[in-house]
Motif scaffolding. Sequence first.
Motif, mmCIF file in Angstrom:
data_model
loop_
_atom_site.group_PDB
_atom_site.id
_atom_site.type_symbol
_atom_site.label_atom_id
_atom_site.label_comp_id
_atom_site.label_asym_id
_atom_site.label_seq_id
_atom_site.Cartn_x
_atom_site.Cartn_y
_atom_site.Cartn_z
ATOM 1 N N ASP A 224 0.823 -1.209 0.000
ATOM 2 C CA ASP A 224 0.000 0.000 0.000
ATOM 3 C C ASP A 224 0.861 1.265 0.000
ATOM 4 N N THR A 225 1.954 1.238 -0.769
ATOM 5 C CA THR A 225 2.854 2.396 -0.833
ATOM 6 C C THR A 225 3.023 2.944 -2.244
ATOM 7 N N GLY A 226 2.328 2.392 -3.219
ATOM 8 C CA GLY A 226 2.406 2.857 -4.596
ATOM 9 C C GLY A 226 1.562 1.981 -5.493
ATOM 10 N N ARG A 227 1.304 2.456 -6.710
ATOM 11 C CA ARG A 227 0.499 1.710 -7.665
ATOM 12 C C ARG A 227 0.892 2.139 -9.070
ATOM 13 N N ILE A 228 0.645 1.272 -10.040
ATOM 14 C CA ILE A 228 0.932 1.590 -11.432
ATOM 15 C C ILE A 228 -0.182 1.041 -12.314
ATOM 16 N N TYR A 229 -0.585 1.839 -13.297
ATOM 17 C CA TYR A 229 -1.657 1.472 -14.216
ATOM 18 C C TYR A 229 -1.236 1.807 -15.632
ATOM 19 N N GLY A 230 -1.645 0.973 -16.571
ATOM 20 C CA GLY A 230 -1.374 1.235 -17.979
ATOM 21 C C GLY A 230 -2.564 1.901 -18.631
ATOM 22 N N ILE A 231 -2.261 2.666 -19.669
ATOM 23 C CA ILE A 231 -3.298 3.254 -20.517
ATOM 24 C C ILE A 231 -3.246 2.501 -21.840
ATOM 25 N N TRP A 232 -4.349 1.837 -22.170
ATOM 26 C CA TRP A 232 -4.460 1.109 -23.420
ATOM 27 C C TRP A 232 -5.381 1.876 -24.356
ATOM 28 N N SER A 233 -4.975 2.003 -25.592
ATOM 29 C CA SER A 233 -5.792 2.630 -26.625
ATOM 30 C C SER A 233 -5.913 1.652 -27.781
ATOM 31 N N ASP A 234 -7.127 1.325 -28.142
ATOM 32 C CA ASP A 234 -7.373 0.329 -29.201
ATOM 33 C C ASP A 234 -6.594 -0.959 -28.947
ATOM 34 N N GLY A 235 -6.540 -1.364 -27.686
ATOM 35 C CA GLY A 235 -5.904 -2.615 -27.314
ATOM 36 C C GLY A 235 -4.388 -2.575 -27.200
ATOM 37 N N THR A 236 -3.782 -1.404 -27.388
ATOM 38 C CA THR A 236 -2.331 -1.270 -27.329
ATOM 39 C C THR A 236 -1.937 -0.412 -26.132
ATOM 40 N N LEU A 237 -0.964 -0.877 -25.374
ATOM 41 C CA LEU A 237 -0.433 -0.106 -24.261
ATOM 42 C C LEU A 237 0.314 1.095 -24.820
ATOM 43 N N VAL A 238 -0.120 2.319 -24.446
ATOM 44 C CA VAL A 238 0.483 3.540 -24.990
ATOM 45 C C VAL A 238 1.055 4.458 -23.913
ATOM 46 N N GLY A 239 0.839 4.133 -22.654
ATOM 47 C CA GLY A 239 1.337 4.986 -21.579
ATOM 48 C C GLY A 239 0.874 4.474 -20.239
ATOM 49 N N GLY A 240 1.040 5.303 -19.238
ATOM 50 C CA GLY A 240 0.606 4.891 -17.918
ATOM 51 C C GLY A 240 0.618 6.023 -16.917
#
Length: 189
Positions: free
Chosen positions: A65-81
């Motif tokens: 519980d000290t950090g988290r990471i999430y991806g941003i997917w656009s049209d099924g492709t990871l493009v950032g986070g």
Amino acid sequence: MFAISLGDDGAELRPLEPHHAEEYLAHIDRGRDFIGQFILLAEVSKDLESARAFLQGYAEKAAADTGRIYGIWSDGTLVGGVLFRTFDARLGTAEAGCWLEEAAVGRGLVTRAVRVLIDWAVEERGIERVEWLAASGNTASINVAKRLGMARDGVLRSNYPYRGVRQDTEVWSVLAPEWRAARKAHAAR
């Protein structure tokens, strides 16, 4: 696995986990030069082993519980986070951050994704202050802070050595009452 829609354009926010290491590394390789302009992320993940270790580190932060990471997917492709580089529920503080491939710039993906993170942190976890740190020359990141309604707290002069040059870092933040008021005003429109 869950996915949160970021709008009508099909973009999604999903947890970014160690099992995504190959996809994550391919994404970093596509955007390495652009992503690496202001942050070390591209240098941290140079091969599959280091990419997996980076994601594993965030899995361990999430478990603690000290950090988290999430991806941003656009049209099924990871493009950032987006991520909480630090997260301290006891003190009520967190530092949010982001990265994005150049091909995905200009669509509001980071702003929309960070809104989801801040909403969760403030409303579900009781975070009082969310910080955003950006190199003074990183106008795209500073503009995200402005769009999120953050206040510029100040500049840490010459505090961060990056690629042999000391950088100034701007500190931006939003407090829970400010966030709630802005979200209420936005919803009333």
